[in-house]
Design an enzyme around this catalytic site. Structure first.
Site, short mmCIF file in Angstrom:
data_model
loop_
_atom_site.label_atom_id
_atom_site.label_comp_id
_atom_site.label_asym_id
_atom_site.label_seq_id
_atom_site.Cartn_x
_atom_site.Cartn_y
_atom_site.Cartn_z
N CYS A 111 0.80 -1.31 -0.26
CA CYS A 111 -0.02 -0.17 0.20
C CYS A 111 0.77 1.52 -0.20
O CYS A 111 0.37 2.38 -0.17
CB CYS A 111 -1.04 0.01 1.23
SG CYS A 111 -2.05 -1.46 1.40
N HIS A 244 -3.60 7.53 2.50
CA HIS A 244 -3.94 6.08 2.00
C HIS A 244 -5.35 5.59 2.40
O HIS A 244 -5.71 5.81 3.70
CB HIS A 244 -2.98 5.02 2.36
CG HIS A 244 -3.30 3.57 2.14
ND1 HIS A 244 -3.98 3.19 0.82
CD2 HIS A 244 -3.41 2.50 2.73
CE1 HIS A 244 -4.11 1.87 0.89
NE2 HIS A 244 -3.85 1.34 2.02
N ASN A 274 -9.81 -0.43 -0.40
CA ASN A 274 -8.60 -0.39 -0.31
C ASN A 274 -8.03 -0.87 -1.68
O ASN A 274 -7.98 -1.90 -1.69
CB ASN A 274 -8.23 -1.23 0.97
CG ASN A 274 -6.44 -0.94 1.04
OD1 ASN A 274 -5.65 -0.53 0.24
ND2 ASN A 274 -6.11 -1.46 2.08
#
Ligand code: ACO
Length: 317
Positions: A111, A244, A274
């Site tokens: 990520c 994020h 996500n």
């Protein structure tokens, strides 16, 4: 010399999978997913759509926004943990397809892939080794999700975002901070690869969700304290926080630490879940296009992901 963001772009696959769709597939509810994560829907790439396809759309949009063409680009860096192939890397595939030249490579930091990529590209531009770079975060996470595991499959989605970076005498990227701690490798990982393969079955993402949650909040709080201290900033002095997009609760905790009201946080997790390395450039693109982020604004991006890896970038937009 700085590198500045000259244009942004994003792409989400057409197919949408809502929480209500997931209710029909696994033992979950829209209410559980929304209250624990803030996610309402995610986008899923078509069978014939790979990470390079999503990336290409985002890159073309970023180039259009910057008023540039592929011929203007001499560096491509792609953050991804779901590449099309083992090699050539996604950046090379893009380079060939779009007709670009110069160095092209991918960075695998889960990520945090986009902030890692942005940090590396920034150094190339400031060192004069590249004039204009395309920096991409792109993932097809749906391919490594176990769609019967309710603890992970509700969280992730597919997408791509890109920015054009170019040399500038005025402000641009002011500061980057990257970190990693491999001792946490077993809390969030994909369980097979190329040189380490499992006996049977496909590669699957595994996560100990609430342990990840605790380390993520603690690490991100430490990181934002450092960003403020290293840059002589007080709480509340950042104009826009572009985190994020993993989980609304993690984002809220970090925003509190920054002394920012949620109105100054760019939130897109509701609409795509996500998307790993893709989430920050997609959120950035949303807030640039809707006019929230204006030239001169101080923007903080931060990420945390598998590895664990983490990173922050402070930009005078
Ligand atoms: N639907 C309904 N119930 C569920 C679901 C689901 N999809 N998933 C888990 N549950 C149940 C669990 O089985 C558990 O039931 P039990 O109490 O009967 O045992 C209960 O819900 C609570 O489970 P927890 O795991 O404690 O729930 P928590 O509040 O921690 O939320 C979550 C889980 C959303 C995964 C949270 O821990 C989280 O967000 N963690 C961070 C994950 C993350 O953000 N990862 C990404 C960061 S790194 C990166 O981006 C790759």
């Amino acid at each position: 010399m700085y590198s500045r963001i000259a244009g942004t772009g994003a792409y989400l696959p057409e197919k949408v999978l809502t929480n209500f769709d997931l209710e029909k597939m696994i033992d979950t509810t829209d209410e559980w997913i929304r209250t624990r994560t803030g996610i309402e829907r995610r986008h899923i790439a078509a069978k014939d759509e790979a990470t390079s396809d999503l990336s290409e759309q985002a890159c073309r949009a970023a180039l259009d926004a910057a008023g540039l063409t592929p011929a203007d680009i001499d560096l491509v860096v792609v953050g991804t943990c779901t590449p099309d192939l083992v090699f050539p890397n996604v950046a090379c595939l893009l380079q060939e397809r779009m007709g670009m030249s110069g160095a092209a490579f991918s960075i695998e930091a889960a990520c945090s892939g986009f902030v890692y990529s942005l940090s590396v590209a920034d150094k190339f531009v400031r060192a004069g080794q590249a004039t204009r770079a395309l920096v991409v975060g792109a993932e097809v996470m749906s391919r490594i999700i176990d769609w019967t595991d309710r603890e992970t499959c509700v969280l992730f989605g597919d997408g791509a975002g890109a920015v054009v970076l170019e040399a500038s005498d005025d402000a641009g990227i002011l500061y980057t901070d990257l970190g990693a701690d491999g001792r946490y490798r077993n809390l969030l990982y994909a369980d097979s690869g190329v040189s380490r393969v499992k006996e049977e079955g496909e590669t699957t993402l595994l996560m100990k969700g609430n342990e990840v949650f605790k380390v993520a909040v603690r690490t991100l709080e430490g990181m934002v304290d450092r960003v403020l201290a290293d840059n002589g900033l007080e709480q509340g002095e950042i104009d826009w926080f572009v985190p994020h997009q993993a989980n609304l609760r993690i984002i809220r905790a970090t925003a509190r630490r920054l002394g920012l009201p949620m109105e100054r946080v760019v939130l897109t997790v509701r609409d795509h879940g996500n998307t790993s390395a893709a989430s920050i450039p997609m959120a950035l693109d949303t807030a640039v296009r809707d006019g929230r982020i204006q030239p001169g604004d101080l923007v903080l991006m931060e990420a945390f992901g598998g590895g664990f890896t983490w990173g922050a970038t402070l930009v005078r937009y």
